[in-house]
Design a protein around this motif. Structure first.
Motif, PDB file in Angstrom:
ATOM      1  N   PHE A   1     -25.078   6.625 -12.921  1.00 41.63           N
ATOM      2  CA  PHE A   1     -23.982   5.717 -13.268  1.00 41.63           C
ATOM      3  C   PHE A   1     -24.060   4.399 -12.510  1.00 41.63           C
ATOM      4  O   PHE A   1     -23.798   3.331 -13.053  1.00 41.63           O
ATOM      5  CB  PHE A   1     -22.628   6.374 -12.976  1.00 41.63           C
ATOM      6  CG  PHE A   1     -22.303   7.544 -13.878  1.00 41.63           C
ATOM      7  CD1 PHE A   1     -22.917   7.704 -15.103  1.00 41.63           C
ATOM      8  CD2 PHE A   1     -21.367   8.492 -13.493  1.00 41.63           C
ATOM      9  CE1 PHE A   1     -22.621   8.776 -15.931  1.00 41.63           C
ATOM     10  CE2 PHE A   1     -21.059   9.575 -14.310  1.00 41.63           C
ATOM     11  CZ  PHE A   1     -21.692   9.717 -15.525  1.00 41.63           C
ATOM     12  N   TYR A   2     -24.406   4.467 -11.228  1.00 40.07           N
ATOM     13  CA  TYR A   2     -24.294   3.261 -10.393  1.00 40.07           C
ATOM     14  C   TYR A   2     -25.592   2.887  -9.696  1.00 40.07           C
ATOM     15  O   TYR A   2     -25.614   1.899  -8.942  1.00 40.07           O
ATOM     16  CB  TYR A   2     -23.195   3.456  -9.333  1.00 40.07           C
ATOM     17  CG  TYR A   2     -21.949   4.089  -9.886  1.00 40.07           C
ATOM     18  CD1 TYR A   2     -21.246   3.472 -10.924  1.00 40.07           C
ATOM     19  CD2 TYR A   2     -21.483   5.303  -9.408  1.00 40.07           C
ATOM     20  CE1 TYR A   2     -20.115   4.065 -11.453  1.00 40.07           C
ATOM     21  CE2 TYR A   2     -20.350   5.891  -9.926  1.00 40.07           C
ATOM     22  CZ  TYR A   2     -19.676   5.271 -10.943  1.00 40.07           C
ATOM     23  OH  TYR A   2     -18.561   5.846 -11.474  1.00 40.07           O
TER      24      TYR A   2
ATOM     25  N   HIS B   1     -24.110   9.794  -9.591  1.00 41.35           N
ATOM     26  CA  HIS B   1     -24.047   8.478  -8.943  1.00 41.35           C
ATOM     27  C   HIS B   1     -25.336   7.692  -9.152  1.00 41.35           C
ATOM     28  O   HIS B   1     -25.297   6.475  -9.323  1.00 41.35           O
ATOM     29  CB  HIS B   1     -23.727   8.625  -7.454  1.00 41.35           C
ATOM     30  CG  HIS B   1     -22.251   8.697  -7.207  1.00 41.35           C
ATOM     31  ND1 HIS B   1     -21.518   7.617  -6.787  1.00 41.35           N
ATOM     32  CD2 HIS B   1     -21.386   9.716  -7.369  1.00 41.35           C
ATOM     33  CE1 HIS B   1     -20.249   7.971  -6.691  1.00 41.35           C
ATOM     34  NE2 HIS B   1     -20.133   9.240  -7.024  1.00 41.35           N
TER      35      HIS B   1
ATOM     36  N   GLU C   1     -26.940   4.338  -7.249  1.00 41.95           N
ATOM     37  CA  GLU C   1     -26.831   4.517  -5.803  1.00 41.95           C
ATOM     38  C   GLU C   1     -26.811   6.004  -5.466  1.00 41.95           C
ATOM     39  O   GLU C   1     -26.403   6.827  -6.292  1.00 41.95           O
ATOM     40  CB  GLU C   1     -25.558   3.859  -5.271  1.00 41.95           C
ATOM     41  CG  GLU C   1     -24.281   4.471  -5.849  1.00 41.95           C
ATOM     42  CD  GLU C   1     -23.019   3.746  -5.381  1.00 41.95           C
ATOM     43  OE1 GLU C   1     -21.975   4.386  -5.273  1.00 41.95           O
ATOM     44  OE2 GLU C   1     -23.101   2.528  -5.146  1.00 41.95           O
TER      45      GLU C   1
END
Lengths: 160, 289
Positions: free
Chosen positions: B169-170, B166, B172
């Motif tokens: 990828f994001y 996470h 976050e």
């Protein structure tokens, strides 16, 4: 949560939740970064891949279905992606406004299944056909946001 | 220096830290288009070679009545490793095992845990029952109640890798997962016991059971004739972060010993009665017991 689609090759919502182990391989190979594992892991079905088509739609490259280890995403061709069905609100689409004097055709031009999933009726009116797989590109590109994709899980006859 | 006299611990730490870093870096590599390594602790592929969490694969098989060749082969390879080498995944690979050992080290430094309890016979022996119960309850739940891989929610290495994915990828974090891991580590450091690994980790159940199948697999072997420790002195047990008695590891400890080699390192300075060996466990012949 905003409207979302499931990736290509999903049999049903229940089957996806049974098979998906949140390995993230589909997300890793997605060239367009349209797949997301949302951080709702503590709910049933959380952490499974979603596509927020208004943020980034699926361009049907079909790389995700090739790497899924549990076949939560079946290895299908792009014409059988089965993600949903698009619908154009003809009352608001500029191509259908007689006096608008506009030939937009953006949805038609950008459709990954151009000429098959979206055709030009009478040579100038975009129309969704039964070949639409619901990738969400038309919804994403529509300048007047009058195209909407109904996810496969919400379609009549869906076994979600 | 002979290779046999080298301690195992630095190599094991290097492996644990290297793997923890690897699973932190892989998602970033994936984002750059390099996918020759991809996945997490539920399923991983290295240049096309699959490795899969056996429990995760079993849950999918029960929930969806499906077993794909890649997942089946991946789970089979992990079980084969356990069959031949014992539960080395827990000691040499699992990132939560690394964090848990570090928490245990802090606890020991503060006077809690194995060092204090090593010679204390009142310390309860680890029980396989809670984690076996979790698996025995979880699998029928997947089959009859909720056909989702429920027990994956209890995979600590899985959470670690998901947090890293996470972040890459994001951008976050997963606050819930981080809080879950942090609370567990805090409880373990306060109790001085590696509670999750000993009592609750469902992912270790199939691995431990596979490791119990083959008598001739790699295990810690005790040679009682070489043991020079007397009475309450038992540095091997004091070093074991799981609180096991390595001199009895071929008996009731066999389901818990993860072949970390710490006891062998401790014993090396005390006569060298412990060592890794393939083959059937010998009968315990200790002068001190």
């Amino acid at each position: 949560m905003p409207p979302f689609l499931r990736p290509p090759g999903v049999r049903s919502e229940k089957d996806l939740q049974s098979r998906c182990i949140s390995c993230g391989r589909c997300v890793a190979v997605c060239n367009y970064a349209c797949l997301e594992l949302t951080p709702d892991y503590f709910f049933f079905g959380g952490g499974t891949p979603k596509i927020f088509q208004r943020k980034s739609p699926c361009f049907l490259c079909m790389k995700c279905v090739a790497v899924c280890p549990t076949e939560a995403l079946r290895p299908v061709p792009m014409t059988e992606a089965g993600m949903g069905l698009a619908r154009i609100d003809k009352a608001k689409c500029v191509d259908y406004q007689r006096n608008a004097g506009v030939m937009c055709w953006t949805c038609y031009e950008r459709c990954p299944l151009k000429g098959k999933a979206i055709i030009l009726k009478n040579g100038y009116l975009p129309e969704i056909t039964e070949h639409c797989v619901g990738c969400g590109v038309c919804e994403y590109v529509c300048p007047v946001t009058v195209v909407q994709v109904t996810p496969a899980r919400h379609l009549p006859g869906s076994c979600a | 220096m002979k290779l046999r006299s080298l301690p195992f611990r630095p190599f094991r730490r290097a492996a644990q830290v290297g793997i923890a870093l690897l699973f932190a870096v892989i998602p970033f590599l994936n984002r750059q288009g390099m996918t020759f390594l991809a996945g997490n602790f539920f399923y991983f592929e290295a240049a096309g070679a699959p490795l899969a969490d056996p429990l995760s694969t079993l849950q999918v098989a029960l929930g969806a009545f499906s077993l794909t060749p890649s997942a089946g082969l991946g789970a089979g390879l992990v079980l084969l490793l356990a069959l031949l080498m014992g539960p080395v995944f827990c000691a040499w690979i699992c990132p939560y095992g690394l964090f848990s050992e570090l928490a245990h080290g802090i606890a020991s430094a503060c006077g809690r845990g194995a060092k204090k309890t090593a010679a204390d016979a009142s310390v309860p022996f680890p029980s396989f029952a809670p984690k076996a119960f979790l698996v025995c309850a979880g699998l029928p739940a997947v089959l009859f109640f909720a056909p989702v891989p429920l027990l994956n929610y209890l995979s600590m290495p899985g959470w670690y890798a998901l947090v890293m994915q996470h972040i890459a990828f994001y951008g976050e974090i997963l606050p819930g997962a981080l809080a879950f891991i942090s609370v567990l580590l805090a409880v373990e450091s306060l109790s001085g016991r590696r509670l999750w690994c000993l009592y609750l980790c469902p992912q270790s159940v199939l691995i431990s059971l596979a490791a119990a199948v083959l008598p001739g697999r790699l295990r810690v072997r005790f040679n009682g004739k070489s043991c020079i420790c007397r009475g309450p002195e038992n540095p091997c047990r004091g070093r074991c972060s799981l609180g096991l008695d390595p001199r009895a590891v071929q008996r009731k400890s066999r389901l818990y010993c993860v072949n970390c080699g710490d006891c062998i390192d401790a014993c090396r300075e005390k006569g060298g009665a412990l060592n890794f060996a393939f083959g059937k466990a010998e009968r315990l012949r200790s002068k001190s017991s």
